[in-house]
Design a protein around this motif. Structure first.
Motif, PDB file in Angstrom:
ATOM      1  N   GLU A 156      64.815  59.740  29.278  1.00 11.34           N
ATOM      2  CA  GLU A 156      64.999  58.308  29.109  1.00 11.34           C
ATOM      3  C   GLU A 156      65.213  57.611  30.444  1.00 11.34           C
ATOM      4  OE1 GLU A 156      68.224  57.763  26.429  1.00 11.34           O
ATOM      5  OE2 GLU A 156      67.247  58.789  24.747  1.00 11.34           O
TER       6      GLU A 156
ATOM      7  N   HIS B 213      59.360  58.528  26.050  1.00  6.81           N
ATOM      8  CA  HIS B 213      60.709  58.025  25.776  1.00  6.81           C
ATOM      9  C   HIS B 213      61.336  57.348  26.988  1.00  6.81           C
ATOM     10  CE1 HIS B 213      60.758  60.257  21.963  1.00  6.81           C
ATOM     11  NE2 HIS B 213      60.234  61.273  22.635  1.00  6.81           N
TER      12      HIS B 213
ATOM     13  N   LYS C  50      62.731  54.880  29.543  1.00  6.52           N
ATOM     14  CA  LYS C  50      63.140  53.484  29.520  1.00  6.52           C
ATOM     15  C   LYS C  50      63.543  52.970  30.899  1.00  6.52           C
ATOM     16  CE  LYS C  50      62.645  53.004  25.083  1.00  6.52           C
ATOM     17  NZ  LYS C  50      61.562  52.137  24.543  1.00  6.52           N
ATOM     18  N   ARG C  51      63.968  53.857  31.781  1.00  9.23           N
ATOM     19  CA  ARG C  51      64.399  53.448  33.120  1.00  9.23           C
ATOM     20  C   ARG C  51      63.696  54.319  34.154  1.00  9.23           C
ATOM     21  NH1 ARG C  51      70.832  53.584  32.643  1.00  9.23           N
ATOM     22  NH2 ARG C  51      70.336  55.301  31.241  1.00  9.23           N
TER      23      ARG C  51
ATOM     24  N   ASN D 270      56.462  52.306  28.575  1.00  6.15           N
ATOM     25  CA  ASN D 270      57.513  51.735  27.733  1.00  6.15           C
ATOM     26  C   ASN D 270      58.784  51.449  28.517  1.00  6.15           C
ATOM     27  OD1 ASN D 270      55.915  51.919  25.388  1.00  6.15           O
ATOM     28  ND2 ASN D 270      56.496  54.074  25.114  1.00  6.15           N
ATOM     29  N   VAL D 271      58.681  51.454  29.830  1.00  5.44           N
ATOM     30  CA  VAL D 271      59.844  51.283  30.701  1.00  5.44           C
ATOM     31  C   VAL D 271      60.373  49.856  30.581  1.00  5.44           C
ATOM     32  CG1 VAL D 271      60.588  51.245  33.107  1.00  5.44           C
ATOM     33  CG2 VAL D 271      59.109  53.073  32.294  1.00  5.44           C
ATOM     34  N   GLU D 272      61.711  49.747  30.482  1.00  2.11           N
ATOM     35  CA  GLU D 272      62.365  48.444  30.405  1.00  2.11           C
ATOM     36  C   GLU D 272      63.053  48.065  31.709  1.00  2.11           C
ATOM     37  OE1 GLU D 272      65.018  48.603  27.113  1.00  2.11           O
ATOM     38  OE2 GLU D 272      63.435  48.764  25.606  1.00  2.11           O
TER      39      GLU D 272
ATOM     40  N   GLU E  47      56.801  46.057  28.623  1.00  2.00           N
ATOM     41  CA  GLU E  47      58.131  45.993  28.010  1.00  2.00           C
ATOM     42  C   GLU E  47      59.229  45.743  29.029  1.00  2.00           C
ATOM     43  OE1 GLU E  47      58.483  46.094  24.808  1.00  2.00           O
ATOM     44  OE2 GLU E  47      56.357  46.520  24.427  1.00  2.00           O
TER      45      GLU E  47
END
Length: 659
Positions: A559, A582, A584-585, A606-608, A631
């Protein structure tokens, strides 16, 4: 204000800015010391409604939450306390909720304190919320009162923690001008103080004897005999009293330390505890000797580490911290006796050179921090026996270390891993090396940083590819290849130099072309594969074709991925959205990376949260970043001159504002 204004002309006359700041700081402290302390002003809150409102909010908290809140009382005013420290402390004190009915996390408890106005978060320069909290001085004043009533540490008349107290089961180590009851020389200090008192009496008696001698004309021999007798009596009395006090002090301290639950170092620079007293703390849960501040302004050091041998008696210890302490080259073997230890914090122990093999005996250990231990080069293989380890920071990969990533795959509960690479032979670009990360079933956070040795050797290898593997068979052919390159002007080992069309070069080119015609299908396939591989370049706008196959058979559950000081220009082949679904960072800091790994036309990250720092080779723009990361909610760009048109603020941050 008048006194402060009087100092302003002097500040311009001083030659050193440091001296000016010191003068201003000294003046401010002198003026501030004259102000009344809110803790001493008993009637200052009783008249208003603030105290009643505070009491109502405080009483609505549960017993566990009240004790968590009282932990803020030992820190100075406006001190920034990290969430990491509070999490560890509450774990050691068993203050974290364990029952199924109460499933509040640490962050939820802190958010509740913020909503009730007890604490406030510390924000970063970018305006985003940080991981630290602080307490208002007036709120701290009321919290100190409740802490003193609950015997949660002891405080002096001004509300500061004091370590000379024998009732509370929690004690602080604070900076003191002279020796205290906890110091090694406490007995010598007591003796010196009593000698000073005893010397005052003989001097007064000497004055009387002198006047009496003049009046009565006594001889010198009689005066000397009287002095010797008086001195002998005083020494005998002093010796007896000293022995009684020594015995009483040792008994009191041993009994008190036997019931001690928490020892926290607030401001002491040399936490070198008496070797004869340290083993008495048999029931202690939290032993925090290190630095709690975020910065390293307070230097901490120990000269003699023999007192750490007393750890063998602390079978109930759950949280042990030596963060930021210099002078510790190796931990004692007695650390393996801490059977209940959950958290071992050795961060920034800059002189630590070796870990004992007995670390593998800590069966309950769930958190181990070895980050910023720059002299540590080897990790014992017994580290793989820590079956309950969830967080491992500062794991070192070097040619001399007996423990490598293959040994860590046995840690089935490992969730967070931080790696420091000191071996130039280790690479994460190829499939064989990254397959090891797929064996970590619970790993969600990964940080990889290259040390000075790995970066230097990788850079030399990039400049001189002939030195890549000196012991390999290809290196033996290097002199012959140099001769061919000299006379035929041919590139060696896939060089990017252009090939001249003269002499034998034309023959070589014709031969190569014939080979391509002979294996036309293979050549086309290779060319197609090269095109697909080139799709990861940031400047390639015309992306197309099929999506590349994932390098790993199983997807990584990461993640958060943090890559620092990456030594190569091309990113790893596995760093694609199809493998990291998966994620995110994503963080990149420093290094030679030439472009951000880009998905093809059909895939997106899908990185936020994306953080890019000190990357001078990456060339892209805001439009391309948005296309690759649809995203994205937070972008941090620091010292990346070729990443243009990003709507970041002065601190280099952009955050998506929700409606």
């Amino acid at each position: 204000m008048t006194k402060v204004q009087a100092q302003l002309p002097l500040l311009h006359q001083t030659s050193s800015s440091t001296e000016a700041r010191r003068l201003l700081t000294t003046t401010s402290r002198e003026e501030a010391s004259k102000l009344p302390s809110p803790y001493q002003a008993d009637g200052i809150f009783e008249k208003g409604s603030f105290l009643k409102d505070f009491q109502d909010r405080y009483e609505t908290l549960g017993k566990r939450e009240k004790l968590c809140l009282l932990c803020f009382a030992i820190f100075p005013e406006n001190a920034e306390v990290s969430e990491r420290l509070l999490r560890f402390w509450w774990e050691g004190e068993r203050l974290r909720p364990e029952s199924e009915s109460d499933k509040k996390t640490v962050n939820e408890i802190l958010e509740e304190f913020v909503e009730r106005g007890f604490i406030e978060p510390v924000y970063k320069r970018s305006g985003s919320k940080g991981s630290c909290y602080k307490m208002h001085p007036i709120v701290r004043c009321l919290i100190v009162r409740h802490a003193k009533e609950a015997n949660f540490f002891y405080y002096d008349c001004k509300g500061y923690p004091n370590m000379e107290f024998f009732k509370s089961k929690k004690i602080c180590l604070v900076k003191s001008e002279g020796p205290s009851w906890w110091s090694k020389d406490v007995l010598a200090f007591t003796k010196a103080r009593e000698q000073a008192q005893a010397q005052a009496q003989p001097q007064a008696e000497q004055g009387k004897d002198k006047k009496q001698a003049e009046a009565e004309t006594m001889t010198k021999e009689k005066k000397q005999k009287q002095k010797q007798k008086q001195k002998q009596k005083l020494e005998d009395q002093e010796r007896k009293e000293m022995e009684k006090k020594r015995a009483a002090l040792e008994t009191t301290r041993a009994k008190y330390l036997g019931n001690l639950q928490t020892l926290f170092n607030v401001s002491k620079q040399f936490p070198e505890l008496p070797e004869e007293l340290f083993p008495n703390m048999k029931n202690i849960d939290v032993l925090y000797l290190g630095r709690w501040e975020r910065t390293a302004e307070r230097h901490m050091e120990v000269v003699d580490v023999n007192f750490l041998r007393g750890l063998k008696n602390m079978s109930k210890l759950r949280f042990f911290s030596l963060q930021g302490i210099s002078g510790i080259k190796k931990l004692p073997n007695s650390i393996g006796m801490l059977q209940n230890l959950r958290i071992l914090d050795l961060k920034a122990c800059d002189t630590l050179e070796e870990l004992p093999e007995e670390v593998g005996l800590l069966k309950m250990l769930s958190y181990l921090d070895l980050s910023e231990c720059y002299l540590l080069e080897t990790i014992p293989k017994d580290l793989s026996k820590l079956s309950k380890l969830k967080v491992l920071k500062g794991f070192i990969i070097s040619s001399n270390s007996p423990c490598d990533l293959t040994h860590l795959t046995t840690l089935s509960e490992l969730e967070k891993l931080s790696i420091s690479i000191h071996d130039d032979k280790f690479s994460i670009k190829e499939e064989e090396s990254i397959k090891q990360f797929s064996k970590f079933k619970s790993l969600t956070k990964l940080q990889i940083a290259w040390g000075a040795g790995g970066i230097k050797k990788s850079a030399d290898r990039a400049k001189h590819p002939e030195d890549k593997n000196k012991t390999s068979e290809a290196s033996k052919l290097w002199p012959t290849a140099k001769v061919l390159e000299k006379y035929l002007k041919l590139p060696f080992l896939g060089s990017s130099k252009s090939v001249p069309k003269k002499g034998n070069v034309t023959v070589a080119a014709a031969t190569a072309k014939a080979g391509q015609d002979k294996n036309g299908d293979n050549a086309k396939k290779k060319k197609s594969g090269a095109v697909l591989q080139s799709n990861v370049h940031a400047n390639n706008k015309d992306q197309g074709g099929r999506s590349p196959k994932p390098v790993l058979q199983s997807e990584l559950k990461l993640e958060k991925l943090d890559i620092r000081c990456y030594p190569d220009k091309e990113p790893p082949k596995w760093l694609v959205p199809k493998t990291l679904t998966h994620l995110k960072r994503l963080y990149f800091r420093c290094g030679e990376l030439s472009h951000i790994p880009v998905a093809n036309r059909d895939e997106r990250w899908n990185v936020e949260t994306l953080r890019l720092k000190y990357l001078i080779n990456i060339k892209t723009d805001w439009k391309q970043v948005q296309k690759q990361f649809p995203e994205l909610k937070l972008l941090e760009k620091v010292n990346c001159p070729q990443i243009t048109f990003c709507p970041c603020d002065a601190s280099g941050a952009w955050e998506l504002k929700q409606a």
